[in-house]
Motif scaffolding. Structure first.
Motif, PDB file in Angstrom:
ATOM      1  N   ALA A  42      -5.006  12.526 -11.387  1.00 39.86           N
ATOM      2  CA  ALA A  42      -3.675  12.550 -11.996  1.00 39.86           C
ATOM      3  C   ALA A  42      -3.067  11.157 -12.058  1.00 39.86           C
ATOM      4  CB  ALA A  42      -2.755  13.471 -11.203  1.00 39.86           C
ATOM      5  N   SER A  43      -2.282  10.930 -13.088  1.00 39.72           N
ATOM      6  CA  SER A  43      -1.526   9.683 -13.180  1.00 39.72           C
ATOM      7  C   SER A  43      -0.120   9.871 -12.618  1.00 39.72           C
ATOM      8  CB  SER A  43      -1.443   9.222 -14.642  1.00 39.72           C
ATOM      9  OG  SER A  43      -0.751  10.195 -15.411  1.00 39.72           O
ATOM     10  N   ARG A  44       0.214  11.099 -12.313  1.00 41.59           N
ATOM     11  CA  ARG A  44       1.525  11.406 -11.737  1.00 41.59           C
ATOM     12  C   ARG A  44       1.429  11.433 -10.219  1.00 41.59           C
ATOM     13  NH1 ARG A  44       2.383  17.115 -14.151  1.00 41.59           N
ATOM     14  NH2 ARG A  44       0.226  17.157 -13.450  1.00 41.59           N
ATOM     15  N   ILE A  45       2.495  11.017  -9.550  1.00 47.26           N
ATOM     16  CA  ILE A  45       2.597  11.088  -8.099  1.00 47.26           C
ATOM     17  C   ILE A  45       3.655  12.137  -7.776  1.00 47.26           C
ATOM     18  CG2 ILE A  45       3.264   9.829  -6.018  1.00 47.26           C
ATOM     19  CD1 ILE A  45       2.258   7.286  -7.420  1.00 47.26           C
ATOM     20  N   PHE A  46       3.345  13.006  -6.827  1.00 49.41           N
ATOM     21  CA  PHE A  46       4.256  14.076  -6.432  1.00 49.41           C
ATOM     22  C   PHE A  46       4.877  13.700  -5.081  1.00 49.41           C
ATOM     23  CE2 PHE A  46       1.549  15.772  -9.577  1.00 49.41           C
ATOM     24  CZ  PHE A  46       2.226  16.805 -10.198  1.00 49.41           C
ATOM     25  N   ILE A  47       6.200  13.704  -5.044  1.00 48.29           N
ATOM     26  CA  ILE A  47       6.950  13.285  -3.863  1.00 48.29           C
ATOM     27  C   ILE A  47       7.672  14.499  -3.287  1.00 48.29           C
ATOM     28  CG2 ILE A  47       8.754  11.761  -2.986  1.00 48.29           C
ATOM     29  CD1 ILE A  47       8.201  10.052  -5.594  1.00 48.29           C
ATOM     30  N   VAL A  48       7.385  14.812  -2.021  1.00 43.82           N
ATOM     31  CA  VAL A  48       7.996  15.949  -1.344  1.00 43.82           C
ATOM     32  C   VAL A  48       9.290  15.470  -0.678  1.00 43.82           C
ATOM     33  CG1 VAL A  48       7.724  17.653   0.505  1.00 43.82           C
ATOM     34  CG2 VAL A  48       5.757  17.011  -0.924  1.00 43.82           C
ATOM     35  N   GLU A  49      10.391  16.128  -1.014  1.00 46.63           N
ATOM     36  CA  GLU A  49      11.674  15.858  -0.374  1.00 46.63           C
ATOM     37  C   GLU A  49      11.958  16.955   0.645  1.00 46.63           C
ATOM     38  OE1 GLU A  49      14.284  13.487  -3.676  1.00 46.63           O
ATOM     39  OE2 GLU A  49      14.288  15.674  -3.786  1.00 46.63           O
ATOM     40  N   ARG A  50      12.408  16.557   1.805  1.00 45.26           N
ATOM     41  CA  ARG A  50      12.605  17.470   2.940  1.00 45.26           C
ATOM     42  C   ARG A  50      13.474  18.683   2.602  1.00 45.26           C
ATOM     43  NH1 ARG A  50      16.483  17.041   7.587  1.00 45.26           N
ATOM     44  NH2 ARG A  50      15.583  18.397   9.193  1.00 45.26           N
ATOM     45  N   ALA A  51      14.499  18.513   1.806  1.00 49.13           N
ATOM     46  CA  ALA A  51      15.428  19.603   1.506  1.00 49.13           C
ATOM     47  C   ALA A  51      14.819  20.718   0.670  1.00 49.13           C
ATOM     48  CB  ALA A  51      16.676  19.072   0.806  1.00 49.13           C
ATOM     49  N   ALA A  80      12.874  20.884  10.628  1.00 46.17           N
ATOM     50  CA  ALA A  80      12.508  21.775   9.533  1.00 46.17           C
ATOM     51  C   ALA A  80      12.590  21.069   8.179  1.00 46.17           C
ATOM     52  CB  ALA A  80      13.412  23.006   9.546  1.00 46.17           C
ATOM     53  N   GLY A  81      12.133  21.766   7.154  1.00 48.37           N
ATOM     54  CA  GLY A  81      12.198  21.270   5.790  1.00 48.37           C
ATOM     55  C   GLY A  81      10.946  21.639   5.026  1.00 48.37           C
ATOM     56  N   LEU A  82      10.862  21.149   3.800  1.00 45.07           N
ATOM     57  CA  LEU A  82       9.628  21.225   3.020  1.00 45.07           C
ATOM     58  C   LEU A  82       8.773  20.080   3.534  1.00 45.07           C
ATOM     59  CD1 LEU A  82       7.894  22.320   0.694  1.00 45.07           C
ATOM     60  CD2 LEU A  82       9.213  20.889  -0.865  1.00 45.07           C
ATOM     61  N   LEU A  83       7.647  20.389   4.164  1.00 45.78           N
ATOM     62  CA  LEU A  83       6.908  19.396   4.928  1.00 45.78           C
ATOM     63  C   LEU A  83       5.527  19.060   4.385  1.00 45.78           C
ATOM     64  CD1 LEU A  83       7.867  20.780   8.447  1.00 45.78           C
ATOM     65  CD2 LEU A  83       8.937  18.889   7.203  1.00 45.78           C
ATOM     66  N   GLY A  84       4.944  19.913   3.559  1.00 48.17           N
ATOM     67  CA  GLY A  84       3.584  19.649   3.097  1.00 48.17           C
ATOM     68  C   GLY A  84       3.331  20.144   1.686  1.00 48.17           C
ATOM     69  N   LEU A  85       2.390  19.497   1.012  1.00 44.43           N
ATOM     70  CA  LEU A  85       1.981  19.835  -0.348  1.00 44.43           C
ATOM     71  C   LEU A  85       0.503  19.500  -0.488  1.00 44.43           C
ATOM     72  CD1 LEU A  85       2.421  20.374  -3.450  1.00 44.43           C
ATOM     73  CD2 LEU A  85       3.183  17.981  -3.606  1.00 44.43           C
ATOM     74  N   GLY A  95      -3.837  25.651 -11.930  1.00 50.85           N
ATOM     75  CA  GLY A  95      -2.396  25.438 -11.802  1.00 50.85           C
ATOM     76  C   GLY A  95      -1.849  25.783 -10.432  1.00 50.85           C
ATOM     77  N   HIS A  96      -2.706  26.217  -9.518  1.00 48.01           N
ATOM     78  CA  HIS A  96      -2.271  26.590  -8.170  1.00 48.01           C
ATOM     79  C   HIS A  96      -2.050  25.346  -7.317  1.00 48.01           C
ATOM     80  CE1 HIS A  96      -4.563  30.662  -8.588  1.00 48.01           C
ATOM     81  NE2 HIS A  96      -3.456  30.622  -9.292  1.00 48.01           N
ATOM     82  N   PHE A  97      -1.025  25.413  -6.470  1.00 47.62           N
ATOM     83  CA  PHE A  97      -0.812  24.390  -5.456  1.00 47.62           C
ATOM     84  C   PHE A  97      -0.163  25.067  -4.261  1.00 47.62           C
ATOM     85  CE2 PHE A  97       2.986  24.462  -7.999  1.00 47.62           C
ATOM     86  CZ  PHE A  97       4.037  24.273  -7.109  1.00 47.62           C
ATOM     87  N   TYR A  98      -0.180  24.393  -3.133  1.00 51.54           N
ATOM     88  CA  TYR A  98       0.230  25.000  -1.870  1.00 51.54           C
ATOM     89  C   TYR A  98       1.288  24.128  -1.194  1.00 51.54           C
ATOM     90  CZ  TYR A  98      -3.827  27.801  -2.816  1.00 51.54           C
ATOM     91  OH  TYR A  98      -4.716  28.650  -3.426  1.00 51.54           O
ATOM     92  N   ILE A 139      12.956  25.443  17.594  1.00 47.06           N
ATOM     93  CA  ILE A 139      13.057  24.690  16.339  1.00 47.06           C
ATOM     94  C   ILE A 139      12.269  23.378  16.317  1.00 47.06           C
ATOM     95  CG2 ILE A 139      15.303  25.693  15.817  1.00 47.06           C
ATOM     96  CD1 ILE A 139      16.537  22.968  16.633  1.00 47.06           C
ATOM     97  N   ALA A 140      11.539  23.043  17.354  1.00 50.15           N
ATOM     98  CA  ALA A 140      10.862  21.741  17.407  1.00 50.15           C
ATOM     99  C   ALA A 140       9.371  21.834  17.117  1.00 50.15           C
ATOM    100  CB  ALA A 140      11.081  21.113  18.784  1.00 50.15           C
ATOM    101  N   HIS A 141       8.784  20.692  16.816  1.00 49.17           N
ATOM    102  CA  HIS A 141       7.334  20.514  16.642  1.00 49.17           C
ATOM    103  C   HIS A 141       6.759  21.469  15.595  1.00 49.17           C
ATOM    104  CE1 HIS A 141       6.949  18.608  20.911  1.00 49.17           C
ATOM    105  NE2 HIS A 141       7.972  18.135  20.245  1.00 49.17           N
ATOM    106  N   LYS A 142       7.194  21.304  14.363  1.00 48.25           N
ATOM    107  CA  LYS A 142       6.791  22.194  13.278  1.00 48.25           C
ATOM    108  C   LYS A 142       5.399  21.898  12.728  1.00 48.25           C
ATOM    109  CE  LYS A 142      10.645  24.415  13.119  1.00 48.25           C
ATOM    110  NZ  LYS A 142      10.707  25.771  13.573  1.00 48.25           N
ATOM    111  N   GLY A 143       4.936  20.655  12.824  1.00 48.48           N
ATOM    112  CA  GLY A 143       3.686  20.314  12.149  1.00 48.48           C
ATOM    113  C   GLY A 143       3.952  20.247  10.659  1.00 48.48           C
ATOM    114  N   GLY A 144       3.020  20.739   9.862  1.00 56.76           N
ATOM    115  CA  GLY A 144       3.286  20.861   8.445  1.00 56.76           C
ATOM    116  C   GLY A 144       2.379  20.120   7.505  1.00 56.76           C
TER     117      GLY A 144
END
Length: 188
Positions: A42-51, A80-85, A95-98, A139-144
């Motif tokens: 891909a030529s696009r970069i995907f950036i995960v934002e915590r919110a 917490a947050g959106l932590l992984g892609l 078209g699937h992604f996780y 609430i701590a040590h979520k990994g992700g």
């Protein structure tokens, strides 16, 4: 928030003691970026934002509309947050992604989404299929971190120990483990 790329020299010469790193601004105007990735080729970069948003960066420009916006589902208390892609090797055709995130109730969630059938720069937020949801004891040590192995094709998930060190030694707990998941079949 500004996204920086650290650049290392291509080769250290004999006698060089310290590598020299430099930083380069690659994007601005982001809200708490936590992870950056791209599907194969891909030529696009995907950036995960915590919110709970995934932004696309291409040719130095962050697109005005996020690729995915699930902020109403994502909790941001503590770690917490959106932590992984992660993108499987067949993303261009399937078209699937996780994603891995902590939901508003505090559960750690691994989900599959599908890219929009009409716009490759958008995901279908209604296509979420939850593959794993576990509620940690605190609430701590979520990994992700999630990633596909190029060797075996499995999805690997680093699930935190939930600040309970004995979880890593407990074979009956998923917490504190590196999980290897076959997401290639049986899920519709």
């Amino acid at each position: 928030t500004t996204l920086l790329a650290l650049l290392a020299p291509p080769l250290l010469m004999a006698g060089d003691c310290q590598p020299v790193l430099s930083a380069q601004v690659v994007a601005e105007g982001l809200a708490a970026p936590v992870f950056v990735t791209a599907p194969d080729g891909a030529s696009r970069i995907f950036i995960v934002e915590r919110a709970g948003r995934i932004q696309i960066l291409q040719s130095g420009i962050v697109f005005a509309t996020p690729f995915l916006d699930i902020r109403t589902r994502v909790g941001t208390t503590g770690e917490a947050g959106l932590l992984g892609l992660a993108f499987p090797s067949d993303f261009s055709s399937s078209g699937h992604f996780y994603v891995f995130y902590v939901d508003v109730s505090g559960a750690s969630v691994l989900s599959r989404f599908v890219r929009s059938s009409t716009d490759p720069n958008r995901a279908d937020a209604t296509s979420e299929k939850k593959l794993l949801s576990v509620t940690p004891p605190n609430i701590a040590h979520k990994g992700g971190t999630i990633a596909f192995s190029p060797l075996d094709g499995y999805l690997y998930l680093g699930l935190g120990d939930a600040d309970e060190p004995e979880n890593a030694r407990d074979p009956n707990s998923l917490f504190g483990k590196l999980l290897r998941l076959d997401v290639s079949g049986g899920v519709t």
